[in-house]
Scaffold this motif. Structure first.
Motif, PDB file in Angstrom:
ATOM      1  N   LEU A   1      25.097  30.419  42.079  1.00 27.27           N
ATOM      2  CA  LEU A   1      26.393  30.100  41.484  1.00 27.27           C
ATOM      3  C   LEU A   1      27.253  31.340  41.229  1.00 27.27           C
ATOM      4  O   LEU A   1      28.413  31.211  40.831  1.00 27.27           O
ATOM      5  N   ALA A   2      26.700  32.524  41.451  1.00 28.68           N
ATOM      6  CA  ALA A   2      27.471  33.752  41.222  1.00 28.68           C
ATOM      7  C   ALA A   2      28.685  33.780  42.146  1.00 28.68           C
ATOM      8  O   ALA A   2      28.579  33.493  43.340  1.00 28.68           O
ATOM      9  N   PRO A   3      29.858  34.116  41.625  1.00 23.40           N
ATOM     10  CA  PRO A   3      31.071  34.078  42.444  1.00 23.40           C
ATOM     11  C   PRO A   3      31.155  35.228  43.433  1.00 23.40           C
ATOM     12  O   PRO A   3      30.537  36.281  43.252  1.00 23.40           O
ATOM     13  N   ILE A   4      31.906  35.015  44.497  1.00 21.47           N
ATOM     14  CA  ILE A   4      32.357  36.097  45.369  1.00 21.47           C
ATOM     15  C   ILE A   4      33.735  36.500  44.845  1.00 21.47           C
ATOM     16  O   ILE A   4      34.651  35.681  44.788  1.00 21.47           O
ATOM     17  N   ILE A   5      33.869  37.748  44.427  1.00 20.26           N
ATOM     18  CA  ILE A   5      35.100  38.209  43.786  1.00 20.26           C
ATOM     19  C   ILE A   5      35.939  38.955  44.816  1.00 20.26           C
ATOM     20  O   ILE A   5      35.503  39.961  45.380  1.00 20.26           O
ATOM     21  N   VAL A   6      37.133  38.446  45.074  1.00 20.72           N
ATOM     22  CA  VAL A   6      38.024  38.984  46.100  1.00 20.72           C
ATOM     23  C   VAL A   6      39.179  39.705  45.413  1.00 20.72           C
ATOM     24  O   VAL A   6      40.036  39.070  44.797  1.00 20.72           O
ATOM     25  N   HIS A   7      39.176  41.037  45.505  1.00 23.61           N
ATOM     26  CA  HIS A   7      40.209  41.856  44.869  1.00 23.61           C
ATOM     27  C   HIS A   7      41.309  42.191  45.866  1.00 23.61           C
ATOM     28  O   HIS A   7      41.048  42.788  46.909  1.00 23.61           O
ATOM     29  N   GLU A   8      42.528  41.820  45.527  1.00 23.05           N
ATOM     30  CA  GLU A   8      43.659  42.205  46.358  1.00 23.05           C
ATOM     31  C   GLU A   8      43.782  43.726  46.391  1.00 23.05           C
ATOM     32  O   GLU A   8      43.625  44.402  45.375  1.00 23.05           O
ATOM     33  N   THR A   9      44.051  44.269  47.575  1.00 27.52           N
ATOM     34  CA  THR A   9      44.267  45.698  47.735  1.00 27.52           C
ATOM     35  C   THR A   9      45.757  45.969  47.662  1.00 27.52           C
ATOM     36  O   THR A   9      46.522  45.473  48.489  1.00 27.52           O
ATOM     37  N   GLY A  10      46.171  46.738  46.662  1.00 30.11           N
ATOM     38  CA  GLY A  10      47.586  47.023  46.481  1.00 30.11           C
ATOM     39  C   GLY A  10      48.041  48.227  47.274  1.00 30.11           C
ATOM     40  O   GLY A  10      47.269  48.883  47.977  1.00 30.11           O
ATOM     41  N   ILE A  11      49.320  48.552  47.154  1.00 32.40           N
ATOM     42  CA  ILE A  11      49.907  49.678  47.884  1.00 32.40           C
ATOM     43  C   ILE A  11      49.577  50.996  47.198  1.00 32.40           C
ATOM     44  O   ILE A  11      49.232  51.983  47.834  1.00 32.40           O
ATOM     45  N   SER A  12      49.669  51.024  45.866  1.00 31.73           N
ATOM     46  CA  SER A  12      49.414  52.264  45.142  1.00 31.73           C
ATOM     47  C   SER A  12      47.926  52.573  45.123  1.00 31.73           C
ATOM     48  O   SER A  12      47.086  51.690  45.273  1.00 31.73           O
ATOM     49  N   SER A  13      47.602  53.849  44.935  1.00 30.05           N
ATOM     50  CA  SER A  13      46.191  54.248  44.912  1.00 30.05           C
ATOM     51  C   SER A  13      45.458  53.595  43.757  1.00 30.05           C
ATOM     52  O   SER A  13      44.283  53.262  43.852  1.00 30.05           O
ATOM     53  N   GLU A  14      46.166  53.386  42.643  1.00 34.73           N
ATOM     54  CA  GLU A  14      45.531  52.752  41.485  1.00 34.73           C
ATOM     55  C   GLU A  14      45.166  51.311  41.798  1.00 34.73           C
ATOM     56  O   GLU A  14      44.094  50.829  41.449  1.00 34.73           O
ATOM     57  N   ALA A  15      46.073  50.615  42.484  1.00 31.16           N
ATOM     58  CA  ALA A  15      45.829  49.213  42.794  1.00 31.16           C
ATOM     59  C   ALA A  15      44.764  49.047  43.868  1.00 31.16           C
ATOM     60  O   ALA A  15      44.123  48.016  43.957  1.00 31.16           O
ATOM     61  N   LYS A  16      44.574  50.088  44.702  1.00 27.03           N
ATOM     62  CA  LYS A  16      43.563  49.987  45.745  1.00 27.03           C
ATOM     63  C   LYS A  16      42.164  49.940  45.156  1.00 27.03           C
ATOM     64  O   LYS A  16      41.260  49.369  45.734  1.00 27.03           O
TER      65      LYS A  16
END
Length: 264
Positions: free
Chosen positions: A64-79
């Motif tokens: 039941l553990a989720p697959i976590i999908v993180h959006e990759t942003g433009i800025s280095s912090e968001a990446k």
């Protein structure tokens, strides 16, 4: 609601899965009810995908553990998602297990909690309530402060509710929705076995913006990385976080918002 599936099929760690034998026999290719619309437009151009490491294929809490999908942003912090610790061995998701009474019967609950390295150290919690067949049916998205921010339901519980209810209530989209200010954000399709959903997390504010079944079409155009996280349980060498347990609310608000079928 459905025939219980055997959990020995193992953790489906890919972004898709095969249809159930029952669906194959019936030749079903599309859901029988309208697809969810409120968050169906969510799509990431690029993302990092986080999977559970060292999974036990016989363990429900791993399945039941989720697959976590993180959006990759433009800025280095968001990446960089900024997951607590950063390194694989320190990327932790804490599991809190509980039980809730629904229609006079106990139902297991699995809450997966994680936190980010940021000034306000935001936390995210996904709690799933299982139906009588052991499938996740009610999905609560909760903040680290204990606020319910989104509510999802499984396709199976919606179909069961549609059979019992005369009609969808005014101002609502689904048969499962009751007379409450809380709305169901969307439906999560049922997989061939009980398994956790894909959790889509936006860049920047790290907000959970959508859930979907692993059987549903992927909502990312390109996966930058496939990384791992560790699951911390109450019986592990690292105790589950008391901080999460203290802030986790009951499911009363979510359950009041739903017209739960009798055979749940």
């Amino acid at each position: 609601m459905r025939t219980p599936a055997i959990l020995l099929f193992g953790l489906l760690a890919s972004l898709g899965c095969s249809p159930s034998p029952e669906e194959s026999r019936q030749g079903k290719t599309e859901p029988s009810l309208p697809a969810p619309t409120e968050d169906a437009g969510i799509r990431f151009k690029r993302a990092r995908v986080f999977l559970l490491s060292d999974s036990d294929r016989k363990s429900p809490e791993h399945l039941l553990a989720p697959i976590i999908v993180h959006e990759t942003g433009i800025s280095s912090e968001a990446k960089q998602p900024g997951w607590t610790g950063g390194k694989e061995k320190e990327r932790r998701v804490y599991l809190l297990r509980s039980e809730v009474q629904i229609n006079g019967a106990p139902h297991p609950q699995f809450a997966y909690c994680w936190r980010y390295e940021a000034p306000d150290r935001p936390a995210r919690i996904l709690r799933m309530t299982l139906d009588s067949s052991g499938y996740p049916a009610i999905f609560e998205v909760i903040t680290g402060a204990g606020e319910l921010t989104a509510l999802y339901a499984s396709r199976g519980i919606e179909e069961a509710a549609a059979k019992e209810q005369a009609a969808v209530l005014p101002g609502k989209q689904y048969s499962i929705e009751g007379n409450s200010e809380v709305k169901v954000a969307g439906l999560v399709e049922d997989g061939p076995v009980a398994m956790g959903p894909l959790v889509y997390v936006s860049a920047g504010d790290r907000r959970i913006v959508s859930l979907s079944c692993r059987c549903s079409p992927s909502r990312i155009d390109k996966a930058d990385d496939s990384l791992r996280y560790g699951l911390i349980t109450s019986d592990g060498s690292i105790p589950a976080s008391a901080e999460f347990a203290a802030k986790l609310p009951t499911s009363e608000q979510a359950l009041r918002a739903l017209r739960i079928p009798r055979d749940f």
